[in-house]
Design a protein around this motif. Structure first.
Motif, PDB file in Angstrom:
ATOM      1  N   LEU A 120       0.526  -1.232  -0.098  1.00 40.12           N
ATOM      2  CA  LEU A 120      -0.018  -0.063   0.020  1.00 40.12           C
ATOM      3  C   LEU A 120       0.883   1.146  -0.007  1.00 40.12           C
ATOM      4  N   LYS A 121       2.064   1.329   0.626  1.00 43.79           N
ATOM      5  CA  LYS A 121       2.825   2.351   0.824  1.00 43.79           C
ATOM      6  C   LYS A 121       3.541   2.660  -0.628  1.00 43.79           C
ATOM      7  N   LYS A 122       3.916   1.547  -1.370  1.00 46.22           N
ATOM      8  CA  LYS A 122       4.274   1.586  -2.698  1.00 46.22           C
ATOM      9  C   LYS A 122       3.106   2.254  -3.555  1.00 46.22           C
ATOM     10  N   LYS A 123       1.867   1.636  -3.457  1.00 49.42           N
ATOM     11  CA  LYS A 123       0.886   2.015  -4.568  1.00 49.42           C
ATOM     12  C   LYS A 123       0.548   3.400  -4.160  1.00 49.42           C
ATOM     13  N   TYR A 125     -10.945  -2.103   1.213  1.00 49.05           N
ATOM     14  CA  TYR A 125     -11.133  -2.324  -0.148  1.00 49.05           C
ATOM     15  C   TYR A 125     -10.208  -3.511  -0.680  1.00 49.05           C
ATOM     16  N   GLU A 126      -9.027  -3.768  -0.262  1.00 45.45           N
ATOM     17  CA  GLU A 126      -8.206  -4.834  -0.430  1.00 45.45           C
ATOM     18  C   GLU A 126      -8.752  -6.224   0.044  1.00 45.45           C
ATOM     19  N   ARG A 127      -9.438  -6.305   1.225  1.00 41.82           N
ATOM     20  CA  ARG A 127     -10.025  -7.411   1.690  1.00 41.82           C
ATOM     21  C   ARG A 127     -11.180  -7.709   0.856  1.00 41.82           C
ATOM     22  N   VAL A 142      -3.669  -5.766  -4.810  1.00 38.98           N
ATOM     23  CA  VAL A 142      -2.444  -5.035  -4.353  1.00 38.98           C
ATOM     24  C   VAL A 142      -1.104  -6.168  -4.289  1.00 38.98           C
ATOM     25  N   PHE A 143      -1.553  -7.254  -3.921  1.00 35.61           N
ATOM     26  CA  PHE A 143      -0.479  -8.122  -3.584  1.00 35.61           C
ATOM     27  C   PHE A 143       0.271  -8.569  -5.101  1.00 35.61           C
ATOM     28  N   ASP A 144      -0.473  -8.360  -6.127  1.00 28.16           N
ATOM     29  CA  ASP A 144      -0.062  -8.526  -7.546  1.00 28.16           C
ATOM     30  C   ASP A 144       0.454  -7.588  -8.296  1.00 28.16           C
ATOM     31  N   GLU A 145       0.358  -6.195  -7.752  1.00 24.53           N
ATOM     32  CA  GLU A 145       0.616  -5.176  -8.437  1.00 24.53           C
ATOM     33  C   GLU A 145       2.190  -4.662  -8.590  1.00 24.53           C
ATOM     34  N   PHE A 146       2.979  -5.072  -7.519  1.00 25.74           N
ATOM     35  CA  PHE A 146       4.427  -4.796  -7.654  1.00 25.74           C
ATOM     36  C   PHE A 146       5.103  -6.067  -7.636  1.00 25.74           C
TER      37      PHE A 146
END
Length: 513
Positions: free
Chosen positions: A411-414, A501-503, A509-513
């Motif tokens: 989430l910090k990366k996003k 939102y993620e849950r 978000v686990f697949d975004e980076f």
């Protein structure tokens, strides 16, 4: 005429005898359940057993039902199914009597599995009079199939796994650097001649994720003559004084009146390290710019790969823990009262982390640190002494902590440019995780096949802390890490919405980076 009547009655009897082979008509208003094989009676299926009796009171058996022969066959089949399902067969409510046995049909496995996967996300729990289709038996996830969605979490954990080759290479570089600095500090005539090494942090706790690129190392000084004076009833921050201050005390130059100045001592420590790294020829390393309020001297190793090393100066005290910690470390029901007593007999540490004072900092204060105790808890984290050892039973505690840390990291990366996430750190996640372990102390509550459920429990607890603005320090109960003095309400609301939102969407978000 009589012959035609006998022939008609005979035909009716044959039709009536054949009737049980036909599926019973659906009760009006009852939901349509997915088709199952007739090889196992409805009453013996796990879904029927969970949902209780199924024959409505006052219902009657239709005429022309199965005779004694068929009843014995059905009872025999129910008994066999009972052995398979490991429980007594119960009557099903709202369903007509099972048909007489016929040729077994092949079970549509993919249909059942897809129903189980989607049961949790899309279907509400059945009401008292509803007849459900196949359901996943939630209370027995640890003994049956793995929960739906756990495969994705397993894939994430596999992605986070550190390779032994990378770990060995990084650890070799970091150990060489810290050993060099330690030898030089111990050999030169300086205020830090008596330092010793204490390795702490996520790498040494074995909960490091993604890459072995961050290390925490504590350089500790043992001075038995110190005494503490609590700062502003904070519970966590203290002024340090000397009980006796004889001439020749190497730390005497850092005194501000009677108080040992954390800022002066950290500044000199930083200066010595900057001088010493110039003498390291086999490693490309620089000292990073000082971060305001940080107790660490951060070194950046630039080759062969970038590795950040936080070197933290600490004062070791072997006296009793401060009274503010009396109600902390609530592990008696988890790891045992004897373990708690043993851990509280270990030394505690003070690091030059300044207390907030208005818009600035009180730079003479020191903060309590229990990172060595956190490391010990994570190393021996189960009620069973052999939990997660080679020959012991496995649990998913550390996996859940890794996933929680990764969620915050992603989430910090996003949202890297959002200031709302700037004050959240992995220590908040770790503290919440410890509290969940306290609430669920049994090893059986952390079965690896319950990974999805356990992770969801951790997420739920963390969300509750954000919404109530309450995250109790695990060692100092009176300290609230989510108070508005530390993190503003808007930031907590922002992070809460993003996690929800993620849950609700399977953690994209686990697949975004």
């Amino acid at each position: 005429m009589a012959k035609r009547r006998e022939k008609a009655m005979g035909a009716a009897s044959e039709a009536e005898a054949a009737a049980p082979r036909v599926s019973a008509p659906r009760v009006k208003g009852a939901p349509t359940a997915p088709r199952e094989s007739s090889a196992v009676p409805e009453a013996a299926r796990p879904g029927a057993r969970r949902c209780g009796p199924a024959r409505p009171s006052g219902s009657r058996r239709e005429k022309g039902g199965p005779g004694p022969q068929e009843k014995r066959q059905v009872r025999a089949r129910a008994a066999r199914a009972e052995d398979l399902t490991e429980g007594p067969a119960a009557r099903t409510e709202g369903v007509m009597p099972p048909a007489a046995p016929g040729p077994p049909l092949p079970r549509p496995a993919s249909r059942r599995e897809s129903t189980a996967r989607s049961a949790r996300e899309r279907r509400p729990q059945p009401g008292p009079t509803e007849v459900p289709g196949p359901l996943v038996p939630v209370p027995s996830l640890g003994r049956g199939k793995e929960a739906p969605g756990a495969w994705k979490l397993r894939a994430v954990l596999e992605k986070l796994r550190l390779s032994r080759q990378e770990i060995s290479a990084a650890a070799e570089v970091v150990n060489r650097l810290t050993d060099h600095l330690l030898r030089r500090l111990q050999s030169r005539e300086s205020e830090f001649k008596g330092v010793a090494l204490l390795r702490t942090g996520s790498y040494y706790e074995r909960v490091k994720i993604s890459a072995p690129n961050e290390f925490d190392v504590m350089f500790k000084l043992d001075d038995p003559r110190i005494q503490l004076e609590e700062y502003d009833n904070s519970g966590a921050h203290y002024f340090v004084k000397f009980k006796r201050n004889p001439r020749g005390n190497p730390l005497g130059q850092f005194l501000e009146g009677e108080i040992l100045s954390a800022s002066k001592m950290l500044s000199k420590f930083r200066k010595i390290i900057k001088e010493e790294i110039k003498n390291i020829e086999d490693t490309d390393v620089v000292v990073e710019r000082k971060r305001r309020g940080s107790p660490a001297v951060t070194l950046l190793i630039r080759k062969p790969k970038e590795i950040s090393v936080d070197i933290i100066l600490a004062l070791e005290s072997k006296s009793s823990w401060p009274t503010s910690t009396q109600g902390g470390l609530p592990i008696s029901n988890w790891l045992g009262a004897k373990v708690r007593y043993s851990l509280r007999r270990q030394p505690f540490y003070l690091v030059p982390k300044h207390a907030k004072e208005g818009s600035g900092f009180q730079e003479e204060t020191w903060r309590l640190s229990f990172s060595h105790i956190e490391k010990e808890i994570l190393k021996n984290h189960g009620q069973s002494k052999t939990c997660c050892e080679t020959e012991g039973v496995k649990c998913c505690r550390k996996d859940c902590l890794k996933l929680m840390k990764y969620l915050l990291e992603q989430l910090k990366k996003k949202f890297g440019n959002r200031k709302e996430l700037g004050k959240f750190c992995s220590y908040h996640v770790k503290t919440a995780f410890f509290h969940v372990c306290t609430q669920d102390p049994d090893d059986s509550q952390w079965h690896p096949k319950d990974l999805e459920l356990c992770f969801d429990n951790c997420v739920t607890y963390f969300l509750q802390c954000l919404k109530t603005e309450q995250l109790e320090h695990y060692f100092i109960p009176e300290v609230n890490l989510f108070s508005r003095d530390h993190i503003d309400k808007l930031s907590k609301e922002f992070l809460s919405k993003k996690i929800e939102y993620e849950r609700n969407n399977g953690f994209p978000v686990f697949d975004e980076f």
